[in-house]
Write a protein that holds these residues in place. Structure first.
Motif, short mmCIF file in Angstrom:
data_model
loop_
_atom_site.label_atom_id
_atom_site.label_comp_id
_atom_site.label_asym_id
_atom_site.label_seq_id
_atom_site.Cartn_x
_atom_site.Cartn_y
_atom_site.Cartn_z
N GLU A 74 53.30 60.45 -61.13
CA GLU A 74 52.62 59.23 -61.61
C GLU A 74 51.45 59.59 -62.52
O GLU A 74 51.24 58.97 -63.58
CB GLU A 74 52.13 58.40 -60.42
CG GLU A 74 53.26 57.69 -59.68
CD GLU A 74 52.76 56.95 -58.45
OE1 GLU A 74 51.56 57.07 -58.15
OE2 GLU A 74 53.57 56.26 -57.80
N ASN A 129 60.47 55.30 -55.71
CA ASN A 129 59.72 54.16 -55.18
C ASN A 129 60.61 53.17 -54.42
O ASN A 129 60.13 52.43 -53.56
CB ASN A 129 59.00 53.42 -56.31
CG ASN A 129 57.76 54.19 -56.77
OD1 ASN A 129 57.20 54.99 -56.02
ND2 ASN A 129 57.34 53.96 -58.01
N ILE A 167 60.57 58.47 -60.80
CA ILE A 167 59.57 57.80 -59.96
C ILE A 167 60.06 56.41 -59.56
O ILE A 167 59.79 55.94 -58.43
CB ILE A 167 58.20 57.74 -60.67
CG1 ILE A 167 57.07 57.46 -59.67
CG2 ILE A 167 58.18 56.71 -61.78
CD1 ILE A 167 56.75 58.61 -58.79
#
Length: 758
Positions: free
Chosen positions: A747, A514, A510
């Motif tokens: 998430e 991002n 993640i």
């Protein structure tokens, strides 16, 4: 295993039925009898719906034969081990033993699962021939999952018979057998119940909230986060008065338990009103209309659970924690100080040595450290001085340890302090090989922050994951790749963490997503594929030894091994779809090859692919190693080890056997269905969505999985290579990792530990 070919359990209550199920899990046919006609058959049916499941597989269910004492007692002549698990009444047990003795085969084992009645009382007045074959085997509940088995013998018990039972329980049933003395409560419950009782009365006396009590008495000391009150809820409040009454009636007057065995009106009231813990309306905790609630020990009323903000609980120095001036720290000292002092009084009354006490609490109550290991962390002298300063008795064993520790390490050899004041070697049973022991006396062949490689003898290397939750990342992939390049005689994949591997490191994924580091993510996917295939086609055998959770990438590395020696409690699966991804390290290709070759699987481009689509799209995880064979995460010839401590030795032996005449496998090819298969898979997924079993985003993930398992966009593909499937996996993974729906799932999983149904 020779000696115990068939077993019987008498008493089809919750415990007796579950013991029978575990004999069946070990592949041992078992007769389950009860005094009530139909009770045994009903118990078997009920266990098939119970969660957590007492049975490891549907095959195990078939090994249990129900019956009743009236009609079937003569069948006990066929049994090598007869376990009595009826109500805790001496008269009823002795009456049953006389009936058993009249029909059993001479030399067969008879044992009681009692946790409260001394063996001497059980055999009183019975023939010497019966007493010679009798012992207590105290299983812990639930028998499938709890590793501790307390074994108690009497003066007349045949030592060879007891050794045979212990060995069968160890190897076949997967138990760690602790020899206990014939004293009240034996070891774990004698000490564990005292600890719980102290935990309750000290909280009542000090006005400590249940949340604070559990927070301070849990993780800081290596005790499960349930602490005291959460554990009582789990076990059942209604059991506590019975256990306490039994101990109170049998322990000598001078025993410290009596001072802790107070009458507790609050608990009586809770039990009377049905608040017996998790099995009732709730206990010290319950689910309220507005969420989780806890009982106020002063008023008996429920209120919302309050987060226990205890800075002292974060202290790494346990002495500092127990010396802090706060009420919570004072509570922790009162409970732990009394518990550790009591543990020191139980040697040699309840156990021959301190190791038995520590093992019993680690396995019976899931403590990370046994009481004497905790004393070593505090310092025996410090504990003795603090007890004395507060007017508490210092047990002779603790006083004798002045200036010493209870455990020492000399040139890699662990030793323990005996009651004679001398140190004795801590030895492992034959056939037990622990990586922890190897690490004490050697240095790693390779090592970085996420993995290590160890020489475990005879030319065999062991690859160990050491990252958080044993997740996969670039560093451990590099170490595995280097291990393959070293070309050992054989390689074992194994570690001694809580779980084998939870899969790829989603936190890193993640983070990279991002910052749109798509190239780095694709490099990691490609690296995993390359390393796992290099391992698969290496010129030496690789044996995976999974246990606990082996998920996602943890499952994929197992699929690439030449053979698997799995612990019986292995929960394995390709769960990537649950976080919005597809298997990216060869999981699809390996499962396609297995299902295509499965006996009875129809040939053609669809059947095997359809089965893999069903398993992977639903993120199916096996509930045992036996069930993993049914799903083909494990092959029929893969081994299963019941005892976790024997897993590494069994895997090493398997690797050495394979190395005798090893030839790497031949890369498979596949015949898949192309566009027609893609449409069929998507249609099946749409059916799930229409029934509410799949979400909108599940359709996106399923479509990408369908592309991989159909072989791509052609009308019909006659032959697809392994590399073709890997390219499709990689492309589908990269499409999904860029999708907001997948990022939301990742998430959510990282924050809550649960899948997002978007």
């Amino acid at each position: 295993m020779p000696g115990i070919q068939k077993a019987a359990v008498i008493g089809a209550g919750t415990m007796g039925a579950a013991i029978a199920a575990h004999f069946a899990n070990a592949g041992t046919p078992v007769l389950l009898l009860d005094i009530v006609p139909g009770a045994a058959a009903g118990a078997i049916a009920k266990m098939q719906k119970t969660d957590p499941a007492p049975f490891m597989s549907s095959t195990a269910v078939k090994l249990v034969t129900p019956g009743n004492l009236e009609e079937d007692i003569a069948k006990l002549v066929e049994c090598d081990w007869i376990v009595e698990a009826i109500v805790e009444r001496l008269d009823l047990k002795q009456d049953l033993y006389r009936k058993i003795d009249a029909v059993r085969r001479p030399g067969s084992v008879v044992s009681s699962n009692t946790s409260t009645i001394p063996l001497a009382k059980l055999v009183e007045g019975l023939p010497e021939s019966f007493a010679r074959n009798f012992l207590i085997t105290h299983f812990f509940n639930p028998p499938r999952y709890m590793r501790l088995l307390e074994l108690v013998t009497g003066p007349a018990t045949d030592p060879a018979l007891a050794d045979g039972v212990a060995r069968f329980a160890d190897i076949a049933l997967g138990k760690t057998v602790v020899r206990a003395k014939d004293s009240p409560g034996f070891i774990a419950n004698r000490l564990g119940v005292y600890w719980l009782q102290c935990g309750v009365i000290e909280a009542l006396d000090a006005g400590i909230a249940v949340e604070a009590a559990d927070a301070i008495m849990g993780r800081p000391f290596g005790i499960p986060k349930t602490g005291v009150f959460g554990l009582i809820d789990l076990v059942g409040l209604d059991l506590m008065p019975h256990i306490n009454a039994s101990l109170a009636a049998t322990l000598p007057q001078g025993d410290a338990f009596h001072a802790a065995n107070r009458d507790l009106p609050l608990i009586k009231k809770m039990i009377a009103e049905g608040y017996t813990g998790r099995k009732g309306k709730g206990g010290f905790y319950r689910k309220g209309a507005a969420g989780r609630e806890a009982i106020d020990l002063a008023t008996g009323d429920y209120r919302p659970v309050q987060k226990a903000d205890l800075p002292e609980a974060k202290l790494r120095d346990l002495r500092a924690l127990l010396s802090a001036p706060s009420p919570a720290a004072r509570y922790a000292w009162r409970v732990l100080g009394q518990t550790l002092a009591y543990a020191a009084t139980l040697v040699p009354e309840a156990a021959e040595d301190i190791t038995s006490i520590d093992e019993a609490m680690r396995l019976g109550y899931n403590w990370k450290f046994g009481p004497f290991e905790l004393i070593d962390k505090l310092g025996a002298d410090w504990l003795a001085e603090k007890l004395a300063a507060e007017g508490m008795a210092v047990p002779p064993l603790l006083a004798a340890a002045k200036g010493k520790s209870f455990y020492t390490l000399t040139e890699g050899q662990q030793n323990y302090l005996g009651t004679d004041g001398a140190y004795h070697k801590l030895t492992r049973p034959e056939g037990v090989l622990l990586l922890a022991d190897i690490k004490r006396v050697s240095k790693p062949v390779l090592k970085n922050a996420s993995a290590a490689v160890w020489d475990i003898g005879d030319g065999v290397f062991c690859f160990e994951l050491t990252s958080k939750s044993n997740s996969w990342d670039q560093q451990n992939l590099e170490i595995l790749g280097k291990a393959v390049e070293l070309k050992p005689k054989a390689l074992v994949l194994y570690n001694e963490g809580a779980h084998f591997s939870v899969g790829a490191n989603l936190g890193l994924a993640i983070f990279a997503a991002n910052i749109a580091a798509w190239g780095e993510i694709e490099k990691l996917v490609a690296a995993g594929q390359q390393v796992f295939k290099a391992m698969k086609y290496a010129p030496f055998p690789v044996v995976a030894a999974p246990f606990g959770m082996a998920l996602g990438g943890g499952c994929e590395v197992v699929l690439h091994a030449d053979a698997v020696q799995a612990h019986a409690e292995t929960y394995i699966g390709l769960v990537e779809c649950g976080v919005g991804l597809v298997p990216g390290w060869g999981g699809c290709s390996e499962m396609l090859a297995r299902w295509a070759a499965a006996p009875g699987m129809p040939r053609g481009p669809m059947p095997a692919a359809a089965k893999v689509f069903e398993i992977v799209s639903t993120a199916t995880v096996s509930k045992s190693a036996a069930q993993a064979k049914e799903l083909l995460f494990l092959r029929a010839e893969d081994g299963i080890t019941m005892n976790r401590d024997r897993l590494l030795a069994d895997a090493k032996a398997r690797a050495l056997k394979l190395a005798e005449n090893y030839t790497p496998p031949t890369p498979p090819t596949y015949r898949l269905g192309g566009e027609a298969a893609q449409l069929a898979f998507e249609s099946a997924a749409e059916g799930f969505r229409a029934r509410g079993a799949a979400t909108t985003y599940d359709m996106v993930v399923s479509s990408n999985l369908a592309t991989v398992l159909s072989g791509g966009p052609a009308d019909l593909i006659d032959e697809v290579s392994e590399q073709d499937i890997l390219a499709l996996e990689r492309a589908a993974f990269m499409r999904l990792i860029k999708n907001e729906g997948t990022l939301a799932r990742i998430e959510h999983m990282l924050v809550t530990g649960k899948p997002l149904r978007n």
